[in-house]
Design a protein around this motif. Structure first.
Motif, mmCIF file in Angstrom:
data_model
loop_
_atom_site.group_PDB
_atom_site.id
_atom_site.type_symbol
_atom_site.label_atom_id
_atom_site.label_comp_id
_atom_site.label_asym_id
_atom_site.label_seq_id
_atom_site.Cartn_x
_atom_site.Cartn_y
_atom_site.Cartn_z
ATOM 1 N N ASP A 149 3.032 -16.131 21.686
ATOM 2 C CA ASP A 149 4.479 -15.920 21.699
ATOM 3 C C ASP A 149 5.151 -17.291 21.679
ATOM 4 O O ASP A 149 5.392 -17.894 22.726
ATOM 5 C CB ASP A 149 4.865 -15.121 22.943
ATOM 6 C CG ASP A 149 6.348 -14.756 22.962
ATOM 7 O OD1 ASP A 149 7.061 -15.131 22.009
ATOM 8 O OD2 ASP A 149 6.789 -14.125 23.937
ATOM 9 N N VAL A 150 5.401 -17.787 20.463
ATOM 10 C CA VAL A 150 6.000 -19.105 20.268
ATOM 11 C C VAL A 150 7.392 -18.931 19.681
ATOM 12 O O VAL A 150 7.583 -18.141 18.752
ATOM 13 C CB VAL A 150 5.152 -19.967 19.308
ATOM 14 C CG1 VAL A 150 5.766 -21.355 19.138
ATOM 15 C CG2 VAL A 150 3.717 -20.078 19.799
ATOM 16 N N VAL A 163 6.483 -21.749 24.539
ATOM 17 C CA VAL A 163 5.219 -21.034 24.355
ATOM 18 C C VAL A 163 5.014 -20.207 25.616
ATOM 19 O O VAL A 163 4.867 -20.760 26.711
ATOM 20 C CB VAL A 163 4.038 -21.997 24.149
ATOM 21 C CG1 VAL A 163 2.755 -21.208 23.882
ATOM 22 C CG2 VAL A 163 4.310 -22.973 23.008
ATOM 23 N N ALA A 164 5.050 -18.897 25.472
ATOM 24 C CA ALA A 164 4.925 -18.018 26.629
ATOM 25 C C ALA A 164 3.526 -18.123 27.217
ATOM 26 O O ALA A 164 2.534 -18.327 26.501
ATOM 27 C CB ALA A 164 5.238 -16.579 26.237
ATOM 28 N N GLU A 170 -0.475 -21.355 31.173
ATOM 29 C CA GLU A 170 0.873 -21.376 31.709
ATOM 30 C C GLU A 170 1.876 -21.576 30.578
ATOM 31 O O GLU A 170 1.523 -22.071 29.510
ATOM 32 C CB GLU A 170 1.006 -22.528 32.712
ATOM 33 C CG GLU A 170 0.029 -22.470 33.871
ATOM 34 C CD GLU A 170 0.050 -23.754 34.667
ATOM 35 O OE1 GLU A 170 0.941 -23.883 35.523
ATOM 36 O OE2 GLU A 170 -0.786 -24.625 34.412
ATOM 37 N N PRO A 171 3.133 -21.194 30.800
ATOM 38 C CA PRO A 171 4.135 -21.392 29.752
ATOM 39 C C PRO A 171 4.445 -22.873 29.531
ATOM 40 O O PRO A 171 4.246 -23.703 30.413
ATOM 41 C CB PRO A 171 5.352 -20.641 30.293
ATOM 42 C CG PRO A 171 5.147 -20.584 31.769
ATOM 43 C CD PRO A 171 3.664 -20.503 31.976
ATOM 44 N N ILE A 172 4.928 -23.158 28.334
ATOM 45 C CA ILE A 172 5.317 -24.519 27.952
ATOM 46 C C ILE A 172 6.739 -24.466 27.419
ATOM 47 O O ILE A 172 7.097 -23.544 26.664
ATOM 48 C CB ILE A 172 4.377 -25.086 26.877
ATOM 49 C CG1 ILE A 172 2.959 -25.234 27.435
ATOM 50 C CG2 ILE A 172 4.877 -26.423 26.348
ATOM 51 C CD1 ILE A 172 1.926 -25.602 26.386
ATOM 52 N N ARG A 173 7.543 -25.440 27.793
ATOM 53 C CA ARG A 173 8.905 -25.543 27.254
ATOM 54 C C ARG A 173 9.163 -26.994 26.877
ATOM 55 O O ARG A 173 8.849 -27.915 27.636
ATOM 56 C CB ARG A 173 9.935 -25.073 28.267
ATOM 57 C CG ARG A 173 11.374 -25.295 27.783
ATOM 58 C CD ARG A 173 12.398 -24.687 28.694
ATOM 59 N NE ARG A 173 13.725 -25.159 28.372
ATOM 60 C CZ ARG A 173 14.842 -24.651 28.891
ATOM 61 N NH1 ARG A 173 14.767 -23.658 29.746
ATOM 62 N NH2 ARG A 173 16.021 -25.140 28.558
#
Length: 262
Positions: A149-150, A163-164, A170-173
């Motif tokens: 989920d990008v 990136v969910a 873990e998520p990335i923002r």
């Protein structure tokens, strides 16, 4: 530029057909962050060493790409009509973790590597939003793509990448403010490295477009990298520089097998 007569067609396991070299257009934004070279060495294949920017320090590029066009047209091959099939994929979003590397260098001294070897980027991780794009990257170049989920959002003053997370990650923002100075028309060639079926592959990309570069993080730039990814690569979270382009074009060529002896 390569002519149509020199192109080759490849059918993916999804039934899509693409032509190589692959023509692309996209918006992109990214940051480069310092990382520990000892940690980077554990993820690089034989024959590549991380680009040194200081003693013991390399770097990692984190890039978000929002594709506008992938191939010439968009569609699925017609059964039994490969010669007349449309060639292309639907647009998708992508997040790239790329390690700047040098191949064939006999030194680890910063800057000296640039004159002693071939500089490129090793593609470490490449989550994307569609299954056909996973097949495209893995089957042709060995890119480490996986469906995720990008979301890449090209805003008025920044590009945002998320990136969910899932059960394993873990998520990335990543928020990347547009560089202060305007973009400049650029035309350059980049080399990327991947491993495919255990072999080292080198791929040429010809890139054109208005791209702006900035130094440091600047106001509005934010990096929330997953601790697992940061620990794996020994990444520091303060950006060294950033880039942005709203309308970039690229031509991605077929990969070339690289022997261990270079």
């Amino acid at each position: 530029m390569t002519t149509v007569d020199e192109r080759t067609r490849r059918r993916l396991s999804t039934g899509h057909v693409v032509e190589l070299p692959l023509d692309l257009s996209f918006a992109m934004g990214g940051v480069t962050v310092p990382a520990r070279r000892k940690r980077l060495a554990t993820v690089l294949p034989r024959g590549l060493s991380s680009l040194a920017i200081a003693p013991g320090v390399g770097c990692v590029a984190l890039v978000g790409i929002q594709y506008h066009r992938v191939g010439r047209e968009t569609g699925r091959a017609k059964d039994g009509a490969d010669g007349a099939a449309e060639t292309g994929l639907d647009p998708y979003d992508e997040f790239g973790v790329i390690v700047p590397v040098v191949r064939g260098s006999r030194t680890d001294l910063p800057l000296a590597q640039l004159a002693d070897g071939e500089v490129g980027g090793y593609v470490h991780w490449l989550p994307v939003t569609t299954d056909p794009s996973v097949a495209l990257g893995r089957e042709i170049w060995g890119f480490p793509k996986e469906a995720a989920d990008v979301t890449v959002t090209d805003g008025s003053d920044r590009i945002r990448v998320t990136v969910a997370g899932d059960g394993d990650r873990e998520p990335i923002r990543l928020d990347i403010s547009h560089p202060r100075f305007g973009p400049t028309e650029r035309d350059w060639t980049l080399w990327s490295y991947t491993t495919k079926d255990g072999d080292l592959l080198r791929t040429k990309a010809r890139i054109r477009g208005d791209v702006a570069f900035g130094v440091g993080s600047a106001i509005g730039t934010r990096l929330d990298a997953a601790s697992g990814l940061a620990d794996e690569l020994g990444v520091w979270r303060r950006p060294l520089g950033r880039l942005y382009g709203s309308n970039v074009r690229a031509r991605l060529f077929a990969g070339e097998l690289i022997c261990d002896d270079g």
